[in-house]
Design a protein around this motif. Structure first.
Motif, PDB file in Angstrom:
ATOM      1  N   ARG A 106     -21.856 -24.792  18.032  1.00 16.17           N
ATOM      2  CA  ARG A 106     -21.279 -24.787  16.680  1.00 16.17           C
ATOM      3  C   ARG A 106     -19.779 -24.714  16.829  1.00 16.17           C
ATOM      4  O   ARG A 106     -19.229 -23.700  17.265  1.00 16.17           O
ATOM      5  N   LEU A 107     -19.106 -25.808  16.435  1.00 13.03           N
ATOM      6  CA  LEU A 107     -17.656 -25.939  16.605  1.00 13.03           C
ATOM      7  C   LEU A 107     -16.965 -25.803  15.257  1.00 13.03           C
ATOM      8  O   LEU A 107     -17.356 -26.463  14.287  1.00 13.03           O
ATOM      9  N   THR A 108     -15.947 -24.934  15.230  1.00 16.74           N
ATOM     10  CA  THR A 108     -15.126 -24.766  14.021  1.00 16.74           C
ATOM     11  C   THR A 108     -13.672 -25.015  14.396  1.00 16.74           C
ATOM     12  O   THR A 108     -13.150 -24.388  15.317  1.00 16.74           O
ATOM     13  N   ILE A 109     -13.056 -25.938  13.688  1.00 15.76           N
ATOM     14  CA  ILE A 109     -11.645 -26.233  13.912  1.00 15.76           C
ATOM     15  C   ILE A 109     -10.863 -25.719  12.698  1.00 15.76           C
ATOM     16  O   ILE A 109     -11.065 -26.183  11.580  1.00 15.76           O
ATOM     17  N   ASN A 110     -10.001 -24.760  12.964  1.00 15.32           N
ATOM     18  CA  ASN A 110      -9.245 -24.127  11.882  1.00 15.32           C
ATOM     19  C   ASN A 110      -7.925 -24.839  11.652  1.00 15.32           C
ATOM     20  O   ASN A 110      -7.203 -25.136  12.606  1.00 15.32           O
ATOM     21  N   PRO A 111      -7.601 -25.112  10.381  1.00 13.06           N
ATOM     22  CA  PRO A 111      -6.334 -25.820  10.085  1.00 13.06           C
ATOM     23  C   PRO A 111      -5.119 -24.954  10.437  1.00 13.06           C
ATOM     24  O   PRO A 111      -5.196 -23.730  10.470  1.00 13.06           O
TER      25      PRO A 111
END
Lengths: 111, 113
Positions: A106-111
């Motif tokens: 599960r990949l989350t890319i934060n702005p």
């Protein structure tokens, strides 16, 4: 016992960073596929690799199949928030007529 | 226009009930599948049909009965639902049987209370 182990299971990074997701097994696969799944949707194919050592590029995504066809990696360069999702690898078992899936990253890319 | 469509998308029911999920594909594929995705997102194959013939039946309780009236449809009927059946069920299809590229439906989330 999991046939395909993905690592890491969770990854949260900042926009612009690079990352690599791994898919490992002690079994040999006839092919290796990578899928991406978004919430409320089914997995969607990103790439298939079939030859040991094969490297495929899809824009900022680079996929590699291990020489022995037991493992694979997905590298994302300059990650963007749109890359957020669940990444699944799936191995084709020769003669068994099926794919087996890893447990996902599960990949989350934060702005 | 949806390639693989499954209904319903959400299903909430009581333990002990019987329910069905339907799946249709308009891709002209020969092979269809049912996968179960648990709360940890692990996708596990349940059944596979090639041209209406059952070719894969993993270790699934016989309360689960798939039916393929034609190669474009694969339905899943579940008897005597249990709490542990709660999951998202995905239908998928591929052009040929085997370790082929899968096209998935959007999933049917089953909640057993």
């Amino acid at each position: 016992t999991q046939l395909l182990e993905q690592s890491p299971q969770f990854l949260s990074i900042q926009e612009g960073e690079n990352l690599t997701v791994y898919c490992n097994s002690s079994s040999v696969f006839s092919s290796l596929q990578w899928y991406r799944q978004e919430p409320g949707e089914g997995p969607v194919l990103l790439v298939t690799v079939v030859t040991g050592g094969e490297v495929k590029k899809l824009k900022r995504l680079t996929f590699q199949f291990g020489d022995a066809r037991k493992d694979s990696s997905l590298h994302i360069t300059a990650a963007q928030p749109g890359d957020t999702g669940l990444y699944l690898c799936a191995g084709g078992i020769q003669g068994a007529q099926k794919l087996v899936f890893g447990q996902g990253t599960r990949l989350t890319i934060n702005p | 226009d949806t390639a693989v469509s499954q209904t319903p998308k959400y299903l909430v029911t009581q333990m002990g009930n019987d329910k069905s999920i339907k799946c249709e594909q308009n891709l002209g594929h020969d092979t269809m599948y049912w996968y179960k995705q648990d709360s940890k997102k692990f996708l596990k194959i349940m059944f596979s049909y090639n041209n209406k013939e059952l070719i894969i039946n993993e270790t699934v309780p016989n309360r689960f009965s798939p039916k393929s009236p034609d190669k474009a449809h694969l339905n899943l009927h579940i008897n005597s639902l249990e709490l542990g059946d709660s999951a998202v069920y995905f239908c998928a299809s591929s052009q040929l049987a085997g370790a082929n590229v899968l096209t998935f439906g959007a999933g049917s989330r089953l909640t057993v209370l």
